[in-house]
Design a protein around this motif. Structure first.
Motif, mmCIF file in Angstrom:
data_model
loop_
_atom_site.group_PDB
_atom_site.id
_atom_site.type_symbol
_atom_site.label_atom_id
_atom_site.label_comp_id
_atom_site.label_asym_id
_atom_site.label_seq_id
_atom_site.Cartn_x
_atom_site.Cartn_y
_atom_site.Cartn_z
ATOM 1 N N ASP A 1 0.804 -1.218 0.000
ATOM 2 C CA ASP A 1 0.000 0.000 0.000
ATOM 3 C C ASP A 1 0.839 1.270 0.000
ATOM 4 O O ASP A 1 0.305 2.365 0.022
ATOM 5 C CB ASP A 1 -0.938 -0.020 1.212
ATOM 6 C CG ASP A 1 -2.067 0.978 1.083
ATOM 7 O OD1 ASP A 1 -2.450 1.291 -0.052
ATOM 8 O OD2 ASP A 1 -2.566 1.446 2.116
ATOM 9 N N TRP A 2 2.152 1.147 -0.023
ATOM 10 C CA TRP A 2 3.026 2.317 0.064
ATOM 11 C C TRP A 2 3.755 2.563 -1.249
ATOM 12 O O TRP A 2 4.098 1.637 -1.968
ATOM 13 C CB TRP A 2 4.058 2.131 1.180
ATOM 14 C CG TRP A 2 3.449 2.080 2.536
ATOM 15 C CD1 TRP A 2 3.133 0.968 3.247
ATOM 16 C CD2 TRP A 2 3.065 3.185 3.340
ATOM 17 N NE1 TRP A 2 2.583 1.311 4.453
ATOM 18 C CE2 TRP A 2 2.530 2.677 4.539
ATOM 19 C CE3 TRP A 2 3.120 4.561 3.169
ATOM 20 C CZ2 TRP A 2 2.060 3.500 5.552
ATOM 21 C CZ3 TRP A 2 2.652 5.373 4.193
ATOM 22 C CH2 TRP A 2 2.123 4.845 5.357
ATOM 23 N N THR A 3 4.017 3.833 -1.527
ATOM 24 C CA THR A 3 4.808 4.228 -2.688
ATOM 25 C C THR A 3 5.891 5.197 -2.213
ATOM 26 O O THR A 3 5.702 5.931 -1.240
ATOM 27 C CB THR A 3 3.929 4.872 -3.777
ATOM 28 O OG1 THR A 3 4.747 5.218 -4.882
ATOM 29 C CG2 THR A 3 3.216 6.099 -3.281
ATOM 30 N N ARG B 1 0.898 6.745 1.167
ATOM 31 C CA ARG B 1 -0.055 5.648 1.043
ATOM 32 C C ARG B 1 -0.814 5.773 -0.253
ATOM 33 O O ARG B 1 -1.284 6.844 -0.626
ATOM 34 C CB ARG B 1 -1.051 5.712 2.199
ATOM 35 C CG ARG B 1 -0.720 4.664 3.220
ATOM 36 C CD ARG B 1 -1.763 3.782 3.558
ATOM 37 N NE ARG B 1 -1.362 2.543 4.123
ATOM 38 C CZ ARG B 1 -1.638 2.232 5.355
ATOM 39 N NH1 ARG B 1 -2.180 3.092 6.158
ATOM 40 N NH2 ARG B 1 -1.362 1.023 5.776
ATOM 41 N N ARG B 2 -0.953 4.679 -0.970
ATOM 42 C CA ARG B 2 -1.671 4.697 -2.252
ATOM 43 C C ARG B 2 -3.164 4.934 -2.048
ATOM 44 O O ARG B 2 -3.770 5.717 -2.761
ATOM 45 C CB ARG B 2 -1.479 3.375 -2.987
ATOM 46 C CG ARG B 2 -0.079 3.112 -3.444
ATOM 47 C CD ARG B 2 -0.012 1.756 -4.142
ATOM 48 N NE ARG B 2 1.327 1.244 -4.188
ATOM 49 C CZ ARG B 2 2.163 1.452 -5.190
ATOM 50 N NH1 ARG B 2 1.784 2.162 -6.211
ATOM 51 N NH2 ARG B 2 3.371 0.935 -5.166
ATOM 52 N N ASN B 3 -3.774 4.224 -1.106
ATOM 53 C CA ASN B 3 -5.222 4.305 -0.918
ATOM 54 C C ASN B 3 -5.642 5.413 0.036
ATOM 55 O O ASN B 3 -6.816 5.706 0.146
ATOM 56 C CB ASN B 3 -5.763 2.968 -0.423
ATOM 57 C CG ASN B 3 -5.516 1.866 -1.424
ATOM 58 O OD1 ASN B 3 -5.435 2.107 -2.619
ATOM 59 N ND2 ASN B 3 -5.394 0.643 -0.946
ATOM 60 N N HIS B 4 -4.703 5.991 0.768
ATOM 61 C CA HIS B 4 -4.995 7.081 1.702
ATOM 62 C C HIS B 4 -4.002 8.207 1.410
ATOM 63 O O HIS B 4 -2.980 8.314 2.071
ATOM 64 C CB HIS B 4 -4.853 6.616 3.148
ATOM 65 C CG HIS B 4 -5.696 5.433 3.483
ATOM 66 N ND1 HIS B 4 -7.043 5.527 3.694
ATOM 67 C CD2 HIS B 4 -5.387 4.126 3.618
ATOM 68 C CE1 HIS B 4 -7.529 4.330 3.954
ATOM 69 N NE2 HIS B 4 -6.541 3.456 3.916
ATOM 70 N N PRO B 5 -4.291 9.058 0.436
ATOM 71 C CA PRO B 5 -3.302 10.061 0.023
ATOM 72 C C PRO B 5 -2.965 11.075 1.108
ATOM 73 O O PRO B 5 -1.948 11.752 1.007
ATOM 74 C CB PRO B 5 -3.951 10.742 -1.186
ATOM 75 C CG PRO B 5 -5.353 10.301 -1.224
ATOM 76 C CD PRO B 5 -5.492 9.092 -0.378
ATOM 77 N N THR C 1 -0.879 12.022 9.355
ATOM 78 C CA THR C 1 -2.214 11.917 8.771
ATOM 79 C C THR C 1 -2.834 13.301 8.799
ATOM 80 O O THR C 1 -2.207 14.271 9.241
ATOM 81 C CB THR C 1 -3.087 10.907 9.541
ATOM 82 O OG1 THR C 1 -3.163 11.298 10.904
ATOM 83 C CG2 THR C 1 -2.534 9.504 9.451
ATOM 84 N N ASP D 1 6.008 5.865 -7.825
ATOM 85 C CA ASP D 1 4.834 5.549 -8.633
ATOM 86 C C ASP D 1 4.509 6.779 -9.470
ATOM 87 O O ASP D 1 4.261 7.855 -8.934
ATOM 88 C CB ASP D 1 3.657 5.187 -7.726
ATOM 89 C CG ASP D 1 2.421 4.774 -8.488
ATOM 90 O OD1 ASP D 1 2.529 4.540 -9.708
ATOM 91 O OD2 ASP D 1 1.349 4.680 -7.872
ATOM 92 N N ALA E 1 1.291 8.654 -8.656
ATOM 93 C CA ALA E 1 1.311 9.418 -7.414
ATOM 94 C C ALA E 1 2.169 10.669 -7.545
ATOM 95 O O ALA E 1 1.943 11.650 -6.846
ATOM 96 C CB ALA E 1 1.837 8.551 -6.279
#
Length: 183
Positions: A58-60, A77-81, A96, A141, A144
């Protein structure tokens, strides 16, 4: 002849037992295939697989810097920008939207930089990490790194009609003041 028949029959039957050998144990190798190979009539017990989530999937990678004692790696985080993780040799810091958490190395959820492979192009840099006894790698990525520009939604129509470009009015330039005169 009738008296001879039962005697003859008894001799024949007794003669067969006289020539028979002593009972012997059966050779167990003869039946070995029964317990080594599963029968076609029984199905093996289903094997339960436990999916362990990959902590690196899940990380980039968003940045790498060499610092005293190792590398500082920034990951997104890919799913939690809105979540970012900074991995330093002495501390992990998770950002966060509403909080900042500091994670000491060795605690669950902490990452450790194992090595960094720099390539000719910075986008091909690979960082090898470990977390909880598992190792993996992350890289930049392209999706991203290139955020899409914000544009107004296409399905909204203005109540004033279609937007038209208004011509820009050009202000005339004022002449430069003459030497020795001030405004």
């Amino acid at each position: 002849m009738t008296a001879l028949s039962p005697i003859l029959l008894t001799c024949l039957l007794a003669g067969g037992t006289v020539f028979a050998g002593a009972p012997a144990k059966p050779d167990l190798r003869k039946y070995r295939h029964l317990w080594e190979n599963p029968s076609v009539f029984t199905s093996p017990a289903p094997v339960k697989t436990v999916d362990i989530p990959d902590p690196f999937a899940d990380w980039t990678l968003t940045g790498v810097s060499e610092i005293d004692g190792g590398y500082m790696v920034s990951m997104g985080r890919r799913n939690h920008p809105d979540e970012t993780l900074i991995v330093r040799p002495d501390l992990n810091r998770r950002y966060t939207a509403d909080r900042i958490d500091e994670i000491d190395p060795g605690t669950p959820g902490a990452f450790k930089v194992e090595r960094v492979e720099f390539a000719g192009n910075w986008r091909d840099t690979v960082v090898f990490l470990s977390s909880g006894g598992r190792t993996g790698s992350i890289r930049f990525d392209g999706k991203a790194l290139n955020p899409s520009g914000s544009s107004p939604p296409k399905d909204k129509v203005s109540s004033h009609g279609p937007a038209t470009a208004t011509p820009r009015q050009v202000q005339p330039r004022l002449p430069a003041p003459a030497a020795g005169r001030s405004r």
